[in-house]
Motif scaffolding. Structure first.
Motif, PDB file in Angstrom:
ATOM      1  N   HIS A  86      -0.074   1.815  -5.536  1.00 28.84           N
ATOM      2  CA  HIS A  86       0.124   3.239  -5.294  1.00 28.84           C
ATOM      3  C   HIS A  86       0.028   3.520  -3.802  1.00 28.84           C
ATOM      4  CE1 HIS A  86      -0.626   7.645  -5.645  1.00 28.84           C
ATOM      5  NE2 HIS A  86       0.170   7.503  -6.693  1.00 28.84           N
ATOM      6  N   ARG A  87       0.533   4.670  -3.386  1.00 29.22           N
ATOM      7  CA  ARG A  87       0.543   4.952  -1.942  1.00 29.22           C
ATOM      8  C   ARG A  87      -0.861   5.081  -1.371  1.00 29.22           C
ATOM      9  NH1 ARG A  87       2.578  11.150  -0.854  1.00 29.22           N
ATOM     10  NH2 ARG A  87       1.198  12.241  -2.300  1.00 29.22           N
ATOM     11  N   VAL A  88      -1.847   5.474  -2.195  1.00 29.26           N
ATOM     12  CA  VAL A  88      -3.214   5.586  -1.670  1.00 29.26           C
ATOM     13  C   VAL A  88      -3.827   4.210  -1.435  1.00 29.26           C
ATOM     14  CG1 VAL A  88      -3.581   7.819  -2.772  1.00 29.26           C
ATOM     15  CG2 VAL A  88      -4.244   5.731  -3.989  1.00 29.26           C
ATOM     16  N   ASN A  89      -3.242   3.173  -2.037  1.00 29.25           N
ATOM     17  CA  ASN A  89      -3.740   1.809  -1.848  1.00 29.25           C
ATOM     18  C   ASN A  89      -2.833   0.980  -0.942  1.00 29.25           C
ATOM     19  OD1 ASN A  89      -5.890   2.235  -3.684  1.00 29.25           O
ATOM     20  ND2 ASN A  89      -4.488   1.907  -5.389  1.00 29.25           N
ATOM     21  N   THR A  90      -1.856   1.611  -0.335  1.00 28.35           N
ATOM     22  CA  THR A  90      -0.900   0.882   0.495  1.00 28.35           C
ATOM     23  C   THR A  90      -1.496   0.594   1.877  1.00 28.35           C
ATOM     24  OG1 THR A  90       0.949   1.969  -0.631  1.00 28.35           O
ATOM     25  CG2 THR A  90       1.414   0.937   1.493  1.00 28.35           C
ATOM     26  N   PRO A  91      -1.491  -0.676   2.319  1.00 28.08           N
ATOM     27  CA  PRO A  91      -2.047  -0.996   3.643  1.00 28.08           C
ATOM     28  C   PRO A  91      -1.160  -0.450   4.754  1.00 28.08           C
ATOM     29  CG  PRO A  91      -0.981  -2.920   2.698  1.00 28.08           C
ATOM     30  CD  PRO A  91      -0.978  -1.878   1.628  1.00 28.08           C
ATOM     31  N   VAL A 139      10.405  -2.510  -7.279  1.00 25.28           N
ATOM     32  CA  VAL A 139      10.825  -1.109  -7.253  1.00 25.28           C
ATOM     33  C   VAL A 139       9.972  -0.387  -6.225  1.00 25.28           C
ATOM     34  CG1 VAL A 139      11.176   0.987  -8.598  1.00 25.28           C
ATOM     35  CG2 VAL A 139      11.368  -1.249  -9.708  1.00 25.28           C
ATOM     36  N   ASP A 140      10.609   0.283  -5.276  1.00 24.99           N
ATOM     37  CA  ASP A 140       9.891   1.060  -4.262  1.00 24.99           C
ATOM     38  C   ASP A 140      10.239   2.529  -4.398  1.00 24.99           C
ATOM     39  OD1 ASP A 140       8.460  -0.969  -2.626  1.00 24.99           O
ATOM     40  OD2 ASP A 140      10.489  -1.726  -2.301  1.00 24.99           O
ATOM     41  N   GLY A 141       9.203   3.361  -4.445  1.00 26.86           N
ATOM     42  CA  GLY A 141       9.389   4.797  -4.545  1.00 26.86           C
ATOM     43  C   GLY A 141       8.501   5.539  -3.582  1.00 26.86           C
ATOM     44  N   THR A 142       8.651   6.841  -3.529  1.00 30.44           N
ATOM     45  CA  THR A 142       7.883   7.642  -2.581  1.00 30.44           C
ATOM     46  C   THR A 142       6.391   7.630  -2.890  1.00 30.44           C
ATOM     47  OG1 THR A 142       8.361   9.599  -3.928  1.00 30.44           O
ATOM     48  CG2 THR A 142       9.818   9.159  -2.044  1.00 30.44           C
ATOM     49  N   GLU A 143       6.033   7.438  -4.164  1.00 28.20           N
ATOM     50  CA  GLU A 143       4.624   7.497  -4.556  1.00 28.20           C
ATOM     51  C   GLU A 143       3.999   6.127  -4.798  1.00 28.20           C
ATOM     52  OE1 GLU A 143       2.889  10.401  -4.782  1.00 28.20           O
ATOM     53  OE2 GLU A 143       4.672  11.496  -4.135  1.00 28.20           O
ATOM     54  N   GLY A 144       4.829   5.128  -5.059  1.00 30.23           N
ATOM     55  CA  GLY A 144       4.265   3.818  -5.349  1.00 30.23           C
ATOM     56  C   GLY A 144       5.344   2.775  -5.507  1.00 30.23           C
ATOM     57  N   SER A 145       4.906   1.522  -5.624  1.00 33.49           N
ATOM     58  CA  SER A 145       5.811   0.388  -5.790  1.00 33.49           C
ATOM     59  C   SER A 145       5.291  -0.504  -6.908  1.00 33.49           C
ATOM     60  CB  SER A 145       5.917  -0.432  -4.497  1.00 33.49           C
ATOM     61  OG  SER A 145       6.447   0.346  -3.437  1.00 33.49           O
ATOM     62  N   ALA A 146       6.189  -1.348  -7.433  1.00 31.05           N
ATOM     63  CA  ALA A 146       5.790  -2.308  -8.454  1.00 31.05           C
ATOM     64  C   ALA A 146       6.692  -3.524  -8.364  1.00 31.05           C
ATOM     65  CB  ALA A 146       5.859  -1.697  -9.849  1.00 31.05           C
ATOM     66  N   VAL A 147       6.171  -4.670  -8.815  1.00 30.83           N
ATOM     67  CA  VAL A 147       6.941  -5.900  -8.905  1.00 30.83           C
ATOM     68  C   VAL A 147       6.755  -6.448 -10.312  1.00 30.83           C
ATOM     69  CG1 VAL A 147       7.330  -8.220  -8.025  1.00 30.83           C
ATOM     70  CG2 VAL A 147       6.619  -6.409  -6.460  1.00 30.83           C
ATOM     71  N   ALA A 148       7.863  -6.570 -11.043  1.00 30.69           N
ATOM     72  CA  ALA A 148       7.819  -7.080 -12.408  1.00 30.69           C
ATOM     73  C   ALA A 148       8.460  -8.449 -12.472  1.00 30.69           C
ATOM     74  CB  ALA A 148       8.539  -6.124 -13.354  1.00 30.69           C
ATOM     75  N   GLY A 149       7.845  -9.337 -13.255  1.00 29.87           N
ATOM     76  CA  GLY A 149       8.448 -10.611 -13.599  1.00 29.87           C
ATOM     77  C   GLY A 149       8.802 -10.611 -15.068  1.00 29.87           C
ATOM     78  N   LEU A 150       8.948 -11.783 -15.641  1.00 31.33           N
ATOM     79  CA  LEU A 150       9.298 -11.864 -17.056  1.00 31.33           C
ATOM     80  C   LEU A 150       8.188 -11.329 -17.941  1.00 31.33           C
ATOM     81  CD1 LEU A 150      10.957 -15.401 -17.147  1.00 31.33           C
ATOM     82  CD2 LEU A 150      12.059 -13.177 -16.817  1.00 31.33           C
TER      83      LEU A 150
END
Length: 383
Positions: free
Chosen positions: A296-301, A278-289
């Protein structure tokens, strides 16, 4: 304290999913824990009777797990007033007719998906259940996976800001059955027997997307049969008439774009058999089972494209694990407990037969999009 004994007719539980997830890890696990406890001190205790067409399989399964009741006579089971719930885990082609008989007998309904092999039939049984006044539910197990529960936690907290897009990768290599035994039954690859990955998986994608991100408004789908022949359980070669892979794009309310690849002919090079990014304006996440990691955007390279030097970023290490912060039970069992509470207390249970019909609709529209090579809108459903 009152014990509420609930007799459950379990039809089709000699199959892999029915045995492992519904019988052993759900109903028997609930019995072994002493039932489902209610806030007032009461307990709900499920009492299963196993039903199917093959007596030797039923008897062996019942004996192995200490179950005293089994039968090959569905009509006789439906006539017993002590068994108030009908559960169906048969193959899709047999499900709707059995559910109709159970509704006519006044049984509450809980069943696997797809609820029928056509939208018309799925809506028909939803309508019959509503008219009969019986309670009804459909298995939507992915919602109770630990990874998706963590993803839901991030969504509820507003972690993503505005959600922009979702990318779903599902599947694994299913062996053809010649030099290694196939992991899935042969009917999965026969359209005439209800097989196909679109019919199988799009029901899942519908409720996952609807419940987490927003209602699906349109779909574009390309299906294919990558492996044209396989070997069945008798060692005989057969032609695969159903799709074994589907490449789809869904458009959700609010403009969220979802890309979903589903394949039984893909080798896994990702964290899990199912991953949802999931990608959003403030952050992203990857979920598995079970796991979920976020950035978060402050930690985005801030990478720069340069193919002339080795990649200086360890991208996989720049994500943070979302903690468990609790214990997660088997997802099938959790939903069974919700349904049993719904039967006894009337607590909300939103995953009903109409929600199941939405899954069947999604599969039909995916197949239509593939056949017509175009986007297809998703109309609202009601009974």
């Amino acid at each position: 304290m009152t014990t509420h004994n609930i007799g459950i007719i379990m039809n089709g539980v000699t199959g892999r999913m029915g045995t492992n997830q519904h019988l052993i890890r759900s109903i028997l696990a609930i019995r072994n824990q002493g039932g489902v406890a209610l806030p007032n001190g009461d307990v709900i205790m499920p009492d299963p009777i196993l039903v199917g067409r093959q007596a030797h399989k039923l008897e062996a399964l019942a004996r192995k797990h200490g179950i005293s009741r089994w039968s090959t006579d569905l009509d006789a089971c439906l006539a017993d007033p002590n068994d108030t719930v009908y559960f169906d885990a048969q193959t899709t082609l047999h499900r709707a007719d059995s559910i109709k008989k159970a509704i006519a007998a006044g049984k509450h309904i809980y069943c696997e998906k797809p609820t029928a092999d056509s939208l018309e039939q799925s809506l028909a049984i939803a309508r019959l259940a509503k008219e009969a006044g019986v309670k009804h539910g459909v298995v939507q197990d992915k919602l109770f996976l630990p990874g998706l529960l963590k993803l839901k936690r991030l969504l509820d907290a507003g972690f993503f800001g505005k959600v922009l897009s979702v990318r779903m990768e599902f599947g694994y290599w299913v062996f053809e059955g010649d030099w290694q035994t196939a992991q899935r039954p042969s009917w999965n690859y026969r359209k005439e027997e209800g097989g196909g990955i679109i019919v199988d998986m799009f029901a899942h994608w519908r409720y996952v997307l609807d419940n987490l991100f927003g209602e699906v408004k349109a779909v574009s789908c390309l299906g294919t049969t990558h492996i044209p022949q396989r070997i069945d359980e008798q060692g005989e070669r057969y032609a695969c008439t159903a799709d074994d892979a589907a490449y789809a794009t869904f458009l959700l309310e609010g403009g969220i774009v979802v890309q979903a690849n589903s394949s039984w002919a893909v080798r896994v090079n990702r964290d899990d058999l199912l991953t949802i990014q999931v990608d959003g304006t403030e952050g992203s996440a990857v979920a598995g089972l079970r796991e979920c990691k976020a950035q978060h955007r402050v930690n985005t390279p801030k990478p720069v494209w340069n193919p002339d030097i080795p990649n200086p970023f360890a991208f996989a290490e720049q994500w943070q694990e979302v903690p468990d912060n609790g214990q997660f039970d088997n997802g099938f069992k959790v939903q069974w407990e919700h349904f049993l509470k719904h039967l006894v207390t009337g607590s909300p249970f939103p995953w009903d037969l109409l929600e199941g019909a939405k899954g069947t609709q999604m599969a039909e529209l995916g197949l239509q999009s593939w056949a017509e090579r175009r986007w297809v809108d998703v109309p609202p459903l009601q009974v």
